[in-house]
Design an enzyme around this catalytic site. Sequence first.
Site, short mmCIF file in Angstrom:
data_model
loop_
_atom_site.label_atom_id
_atom_site.label_comp_id
_atom_site.label_asym_id
_atom_site.label_seq_id
_atom_site.Cartn_x
_atom_site.Cartn_y
_atom_site.Cartn_z
CB CYS A 49 -0.94 0.05 1.20
SG CYS A 49 -1.41 -1.57 1.82
CG HIS A 78 -6.25 1.45 0.56
ND1 HIS A 78 -5.11 2.08 0.12
CD2 HIS A 78 -5.81 0.38 1.31
CE1 HIS A 78 -4.04 1.43 0.55
NE2 HIS A 78 -4.43 0.39 1.27
#
Lengths: 385, 417
Positions: A86, A334
Site C-alpha cells: 500500500c 484505497h
Amino acid sequence: MSKVAVLAAGQTPFGTHNGKTMKDLFVEAMESALNSVDYSVDLTRIKEAFIGNLGAGGSQLGNPAALLMEHVGLHGVSARRVENACASSGFAFRDAVAAIKNGADLALAGGVEIMNDLPSPHQRYWLGVSGDTEWERTAGATFAGIYALIARRHMYEYGTPREALAMCAVKNHKNAVDNPVAQFRKAVSMERVLAAPTVAHPLGLFDCCPTSDGASVVILASEEYAKKVTDDPIWVMGSGAASDHLAIHDRDSLTTFSATRKAVREALDSAALSIEDIDFAEVHDCFTIAELLAIEDLGFFEKGKASDAILEGETSRDGVIPINTSGGLKAKGHPLGATGTGQIVELFKQLSGKAGKRQLPDVELGLAHNVGGSGATCTVHILGR
Amino acid sequence: MKLINVFPRFTLDMNEARDLGSIPAKYLRSMKLGYDEDATTLAVNAFLELKELYPGELEEIVLGIGSCEFNLGVFLQATALDETKVVVVNDGELSGITAMEKSFESQIPFIVVDSPSSEDVLVDAVLSSAAVAGWFEEHDSYRTGRAEGTKYSRPRYSSGVFTPSEEAVLLRKLKKYTGEVTVLVSYDVRAKSRINSVVHSVQCDLGFTGAVLPVLELSNPEINSGTPVRIVGSDAKVTLHSDFLGDVDVIYQNTPRNYPLSKYLLRRSLSPHDDPGRTPQGAYISTPVYLSESASRYRLEAVICPNCSSSFFPPRPRCKRCGGKTRPWKDLSRQATVYSITNILKGASPTEFDVLQRLEGEYLVAIVELENGSRVITQITDADIQDIDIGDPVKMVFRKIYNQDNMERYGYKFVKL
C-alpha cells in the site's frame, strides 16, 4: 541544496470502475493532474516515471509501467513499477523526488490499482500477499486479522476504547461528504459503526477500508523549472522512509510502527521542522486502528493518548490538527498502488486553495503518511508553501 | 509405565487409575474429533504428552495404527524421535489389541490410533475397555480362542458385528469388572450399517443422500434399575424406552452446535481446507519448502546466536540484536502466553482458509509469547473468542493447518490450559 516542487497533482475518483482498464484509469488521472493547474506542463521534460502498483489488476504483472507510459503521451520515458504494497506510490513519490535532485527537470510519480473488477477470491489474493506469507498467512491471517491483533493489544496496553476507533470512521466519512473523488460520500453514525458485523474482533465492517479501483498522478519539478511556470510553487519540504520486520510478531512492540517513527524523523529533520509545525495530515487509515497508531507514531499525540484527542474532536476538520480531510483510506478509498500519491493530491489541493468545501483555512504545511501492509514499509512526505 | 489410549470421538471415561498388575493405567479424556484433527495429529499429541510425563526416559514405544489414514512420515518428523524407538503395529482393526498385547509383553507404553468407522471402532472400543479393565489378564482363552477360530475368532472381528449373545457376554463381563456398562457410540457417514444388540441399538441409516443422527435406544431388560449406565462420546441422541428402568448418566450428548444436515455432509465429504482448484492459491509455498521447515512448523525449534546468546523463534539466519550467524538450539517449551488474540470471520480469511471459515463460522488467530520471549503468530483451537484473553496460558498441540497441492499440511496450534 535545490528544492523539489510539486507542479501538478490529480486523480480519478476512487471506487468501482467496472469495465475500465489500468490504462483507462491512468489516462484519466493524468488528465486530472494536468487540469489541476492553470499553467501548462511540458511533458517532454519528464525524465523518470515511477508508478506504484501491487497487482496490476491481475492481468499485467510484468511491464505495466511501459504500457502506461505510451498511453499518457510519455512513450520512451524511463519508467518502472514501484512496489511496497500500500506504500507503493509513496515510495514512487520519494523516488521521483530523488530523480529531481539527481538533475531531472520533471519526474512523474503515480499509482494505479484495479481491485473491484475482480471476483472476491482474486481480491483477497491481493490483500493476502502483503503480510508475511510464510507465517502470518499460513496461520490464517490477512490484514484484517493482523490489524485486529494490533488493535486488541493497543486496547490492552492503553485502555483504548472501541469508540475511539469508531470515531475515526465517523470523522472520515463525514469529511468525504465534501470530497467529489471519494468512494463513500455519506456520513455514518457512531451507532452504525459500533453495530456493524465483526470482521476480526475487535474490528467491524466500518473499521476496514474498502477495496477500490483508481489512479493518481503527481508531476514533480526542479526548483528552476517550477519557478519558470509559477510564482508560488508547492514545495516538497521533507521526505522520509523506512522498513520494519514484515511479520508483526517479530517486532518488539505490536502497538507502534517503528517504520513510521523512523520515516517521520527523517522527513522532519530533512525539513528542519518539528511535528508541531504541521498544520494537517493525510495518514494511512487502512483500518481505524491504523489511524490511531499513525497519529501517535508521527508524534501528534503521545503513545496511548490519541483516543482522548480523537473523541474530543481534535483531529476533525475544525480541530487542532485535521487528519484525513479527504476522507482517508476509509471513506475516500484505497486502490493500493494509487493511495500514496492520492494523499499528495489532497495535500496539493489544500495548499493551493483548491480543496472546495473541504478547504482548511490558512494551511502552510501538510504531511502525507503512507504505510505498506501492516507497517513493513512507510514513507512520510511534508509539503509546504 | 503408563497407558495412553487415544481413540478419537469417544472416551474411556474412567478417571481413576486402575492397577493392571504391574502396569498402572491412566486414562486421558479425549475430545470429540475437531476439524483440524486426524489420526496423525492425535498420535503426535499423545507422544508429546508421554514425553512430558517421562522426560528422557522413553526408550521404546509401541504405535498401533488402525485401519485409518496415517502419515507416519509426519509423525516421525513432528516427534523428532531421537532417543525413542518406535515399534509400529498395523494390524487392521485389531491394531489396538495387538499393540496392547505387545505393550503388556514388553512393559513399554503404547499409543493406539484409529479413525471412526462404526463397527471397527465399536469393536476396538469395547475390547479396549475390557483390556484396561483387566479382563484380558484373566481370560487367556479369549486370546487363544481367537487363534483357534472359535466364535471370537478373527473373521468374526473382521466383520465387526457381534451377535446379540456374544455382545451380551462381553458386556456382562465388562460390567462385572467395571461395575457399570459402558456404551460407546460412533458413526461414520461412509458406513451403512445397523448395529443391534440386546443391550443397545443404534440406528444409523447413513449415506450421502440422506443421514440421520444416530438414535440410541436403551431397552435391555438385563440392565436393572440401579445399574449405572454411562454413555460416552459422540453424537447420539438418547431416547429411553418406557420399560427402561436403569439410571442413565449421559456424558456426551448431541453435537455441541446445531449442525444443519447440509453442513454436516459438506464437512464430512470435504476436508475443511479443501477448495478444489476454484480459487487462486495466492502466496504459494511449495510442498518441498513446507516439508523442509518441519523443525519450525511441527516443532518449536529455536535458533541461538553464539555471539550474544539471543534466541529466536521462528528461526532466522541472522541475529536480530547483533547480526551474528545463528545456529539451531532446542525445542522450546510447549507452554506459552497469549499476547494478542482475534477471530477471523467472513471476509478476513486468506483463500486457503475460506472453506474452514465458512464451515466453522470463525477461527481464532493469536500471537503467543514463548518461553524465551519470542512471539509467533498461530491459531488457538478448541476455543471461542470469548474464552480467551491476553495473558492466558496456552499449550502447543499438533494439528492440521491447511491443504495445498492435495496434501494435508500439518503444524502447531495452541489450546487453552
